[in-house]
Design a protein around this motif. Structure first.
Motif, PDB file in Angstrom:
ATOM      1  N   VAL A   1     -61.555 110.362   9.502  1.00  0.00           N
ATOM      2  CA  VAL A   1     -61.778 109.402  10.590  1.00  0.00           C
ATOM      3  C   VAL A   1     -61.426 110.031  11.933  1.00  0.00           C
ATOM      4  O   VAL A   1     -62.143 109.847  12.916  1.00  0.00           O
TER       5      VAL A   1
ATOM      6  N   SER B   1     -64.500 110.238  14.399  1.00  0.00           N
ATOM      7  CA  SER B   1     -64.369 109.418  15.612  1.00  0.00           C
ATOM      8  C   SER B   1     -64.344 110.300  16.856  1.00  0.00           C
ATOM      9  O   SER B   1     -65.040 110.021  17.838  1.00  0.00           O
TER      10      SER B   1
ATOM     11  N   LEU C   1     -64.228 103.307  18.498  1.00  0.00           N
ATOM     12  CA  LEU C   1     -63.995 104.650  17.953  1.00  0.00           C
ATOM     13  C   LEU C   1     -62.648 105.232  18.367  1.00  0.00           C
ATOM     14  O   LEU C   1     -62.092 106.058  17.637  1.00  0.00           O
TER      15      LEU C   1
ATOM     16  N   PRO D   1     -59.410 103.563  15.912  1.00  0.00           N
ATOM     17  CA  PRO D   1     -58.884 104.117  14.667  1.00  0.00           C
ATOM     18  C   PRO D   1     -58.022 105.366  14.880  1.00  0.00           C
ATOM     19  O   PRO D   1     -57.092 105.607  14.108  1.00  0.00           O
TER      20      PRO D   1
ATOM     21  N   CYS E   1     -62.454  99.355  12.476  1.00  0.00           N
ATOM     22  CA  CYS E   1     -62.873  99.741  13.832  1.00  0.00           C
ATOM     23  C   CYS E   1     -63.783 100.962  13.794  1.00  0.00           C
ATOM     24  O   CYS E   1     -64.776 101.033  14.524  1.00  0.00           O
ATOM     25  N   PHE E   2     -63.452 101.925  12.945  1.00  0.00           N
ATOM     26  CA  PHE E   2     -64.292 103.112  12.809  1.00  0.00           C
ATOM     27  C   PHE E   2     -65.702 102.719  12.374  1.00  0.00           C
ATOM     28  O   PHE E   2     -66.693 103.152  12.977  1.00  0.00           O
ATOM     29  N   CYS E   3     -65.798 101.896  11.350  1.00  0.00           N
ATOM     30  CA  CYS E   3     -67.115 101.460  10.862  1.00  0.00           C
ATOM     31  C   CYS E   3     -67.868 100.698  11.949  1.00  0.00           C
ATOM     32  O   CYS E   3     -69.064 100.920  12.162  1.00  0.00           O
TER      33      CYS E   3
END
Length: 131
Positions: free
Chosen positions: A25, A29, A64, A67, A113-115
Motif C-alpha cells: 500500500v 499509494s 491515497l 493509508p 482509503c487505498f481502495c
C-alpha cells in the motif's frame, strides 16, 4: 511443538502478511500520488476539459495519502504495544484489547482509503477519456 508455539507461529505469519500488505500500500499509494500529481502539473489543460475530474482527483489524493498515514500510525501503535509488553508486562493484558482495536481501526481504514483512492483515479481517467 506446544499449542502456544504453534499459535505464536500463526500470529507471526499473519503479522508478516500484514507487513507485506502495508508495504504494498505504501508503494502503490506513493506511486499513484506521484504519477497523478506529476501528470496534472505537467498538463493542467486536462482538467479544464472536465471540471468534475479535478474534484474527484482531489478526493483521490486525500484517499491515497490517508493509508500512508494510517499505516505509519499502525506501526507506531505496534511499537507502543511491544513497549508495554516488555516494560510493563502486568499492564499489557489490560491494554492489549485497546491497542489491538486501534491497530484494526488503522489497518481497515488504510485499506478502505487505498481502495477508494484507486477507484477515484480510475473515475478521473474515465472522465478525461470521455468514456
Amino acid at each position: 511443538m506446544s499449542p502456544r508455539e504453534v499459535d505464536n507461529q500463526e500470529w507471526e505469519e499473519i503479522r508478516s502478511r500484514i507487513d507485506s500488505l502495508a508495504g504494498a500500500v505504501f508503494v502503490l499509494s506513493g506511486g499513484a500520488l506521484s504519477i497523478s500529481i506529476g501528470l496534472v502539473f505537467g498538463h493542467t489543460e486536462l482538467l479544464s476539459r472536465e471540471p468534475t475530474a479535478g474534484a474527484v482527483l482531489v478526493w483521490a489524493w486525500w484517499l491515497l495519502v490517508s493509508p500512508i498515514i494510517a499505516f505509519v500510525l499502525l506501526k507506531v501503535n505496534v511499537i507502543v504495544q511491544k513497549y508495554i509488553l516488555l516494560d510493563h508486562p502486568k499492564k499489557h493484558a489490560s491494554v492489549r484489547p485497546v491497542t489491538n482495536g486501534i491497530s484494526w481501526l488503522f489497518g481497515v481504514t488504510g485499506v478502505l482509503c487505498f481502495c477508494g483512492g484507486m477507484v477515484c483515479l480510475v473515475v478521473v481517467a474515465q472522465l478525461l477519456a470521455g468514456v
